[in-house]
Write a protein that holds these residues in place. Structure first.
Motif, mmCIF file in Angstrom:
data_model
loop_
_atom_site.group_PDB
_atom_site.id
_atom_site.type_symbol
_atom_site.label_atom_id
_atom_site.label_comp_id
_atom_site.label_asym_id
_atom_site.label_seq_id
_atom_site.Cartn_x
_atom_site.Cartn_y
_atom_site.Cartn_z
ATOM 1 N N TRP A 179 21.757 52.215 9.418
ATOM 2 C CA TRP A 179 20.455 52.580 8.829
ATOM 3 C C TRP A 179 19.977 51.485 7.878
ATOM 4 C CZ3 TRP A 179 17.765 55.776 11.414
ATOM 5 C CH2 TRP A 179 18.350 56.868 12.056
ATOM 6 N N ARG A 183 16.431 49.439 8.321
ATOM 7 C CA ARG A 183 15.421 49.385 7.254
ATOM 8 C C ARG A 183 15.036 47.961 6.924
ATOM 9 N NH1 ARG A 183 14.350 53.443 3.061
ATOM 10 N NH2 ARG A 183 13.506 51.710 1.888
ATOM 11 N N SER A 199 19.921 50.259 19.640
ATOM 12 C CA SER A 199 20.290 51.497 18.933
ATOM 13 C C SER A 199 20.482 52.653 19.896
ATOM 14 C CB SER A 199 19.173 51.902 17.971
ATOM 15 O OG SER A 199 18.833 50.858 17.118
#
Ligand code: PMM
Length: 257
Positions: A179, A183, A199
């Motif tokens: 994560w 980001r 992903s």
């Protein structure tokens, strides 16, 4: 980029296209579904996976790449081995996708340079059998960028002109690391190379979705594709191509408006 694993043991589609004939049919379907590139792999890299021999790997992928290329489908070859990469490029592959970024096979970078093929260099810290023991970072974004930067230097030294970078989502990374990297796409883009993200259906999405099975993670994957496209990523490597292809079209249309 559509995922075509010609393997019995990949985590989400292992065994689905394990013969040459079923793999070719599925590759054609991925291209019809909107994949710009079909990524053909013959060795699972799921956490805990063990390696197959180069002969087994090549026998799985080369006929599939040859048949798909013959029919006008652009293929990449997902391999850590120079010999398999070279055989696949000879069979028509237009891109070498190496999850080890040249670290697994000391001959890879020179071999890719000799083919003049573009190359995906992924962030990697070791073979799948024990890679999760290496998921230790003080600052995952800074360290992945730094380690990718070193691989880019090695590519440049070998003479590979076109290099795509990939942070290696799920490879020696915890969910938290994944994560944090997702980001930080603008930071990864500061490496100055096209950015690829893989992903699709990975375990961190299963954890987010209360343990849902891999094939139930496609909507979440599409959500990440939307964010990646908005951030200007070059590509996403996905199992469900149509969802991601639609997401890319939506983002593109918004940009055109
Ligand atoms: N992930 C897998 C395999 N190949 N290649 C790139 N460039 N990036 C990835 O994240 C990546 C990859 C593992 O996923 P799979 O078992 O679904 O193929």
């Amino acid at each position: 980029m559509g995922v075509l694993n010609v393997t019995p043991d990949s985590f989400s589609d292992g065994g689905d296209h394990a013969t040459v004939d079923t793999a070719i049919a599925y590759g054609l379907w991925l291209a019809r579904d909107g994949a710009d590139v079909v990524d053909v792999g013959g060795e699972s890299t799921r956490p805990g996976a063990h390696r197959v021999t180069p002969e087994v790997e090549a026998a799985r992928v080369v006929p599939v790449v040859a048949a798909l290329s013959e029919q006008g489908v652009r293929c990449s070859i997902d391999t850590m081995r120079a010999s398999v990469a070279v055989a696949a490029v000879r069979a028509g592959a237009v891109l070498v996708n190496d999850v080890s970024g040249g670290l697994a096979d000391p001959g890879m970078l020179d071999a890719v340079a000799a083919t003049a093929s573009p190359y995906v260099v992924m962030h990697w810290r070791g073979q799948s059998a024990d890679m999760q023991t290496r998921a230790v970072y003080d600052d995952v974004v800074a360290q992945v960028c730094d380690e990718l930067g070193q691989r880019l230097e090695a590519c440049e030294k070998a003479g590979i002109a076109d290099v795509v970078v990939d942070p290696g989502i799920g490879f020696a990374k915890t969910a938290e690391h994944n994560w944090a990297l997702l980001r930080a796409l603008p930071v990864l883009q500061a490496l100055g190379r096209p950015l690829l993200l893989g992903s699709s259906r990975k375990a961190f999405l299963g954890a987010l979705l209360d343990g849902r099975e891999p094939k139930g993670r496609d909507a979440a994957t599409t959500a990440l594709t939307t964010l990646a496209a908005e951030a200007g990523a070059w590509g996403v490597r996905v199992h469900d191509v149509s969802g991601s292809a639609d997401a890319v079209r939506v983002v593109q249309r918004l940009h055109d408006a």
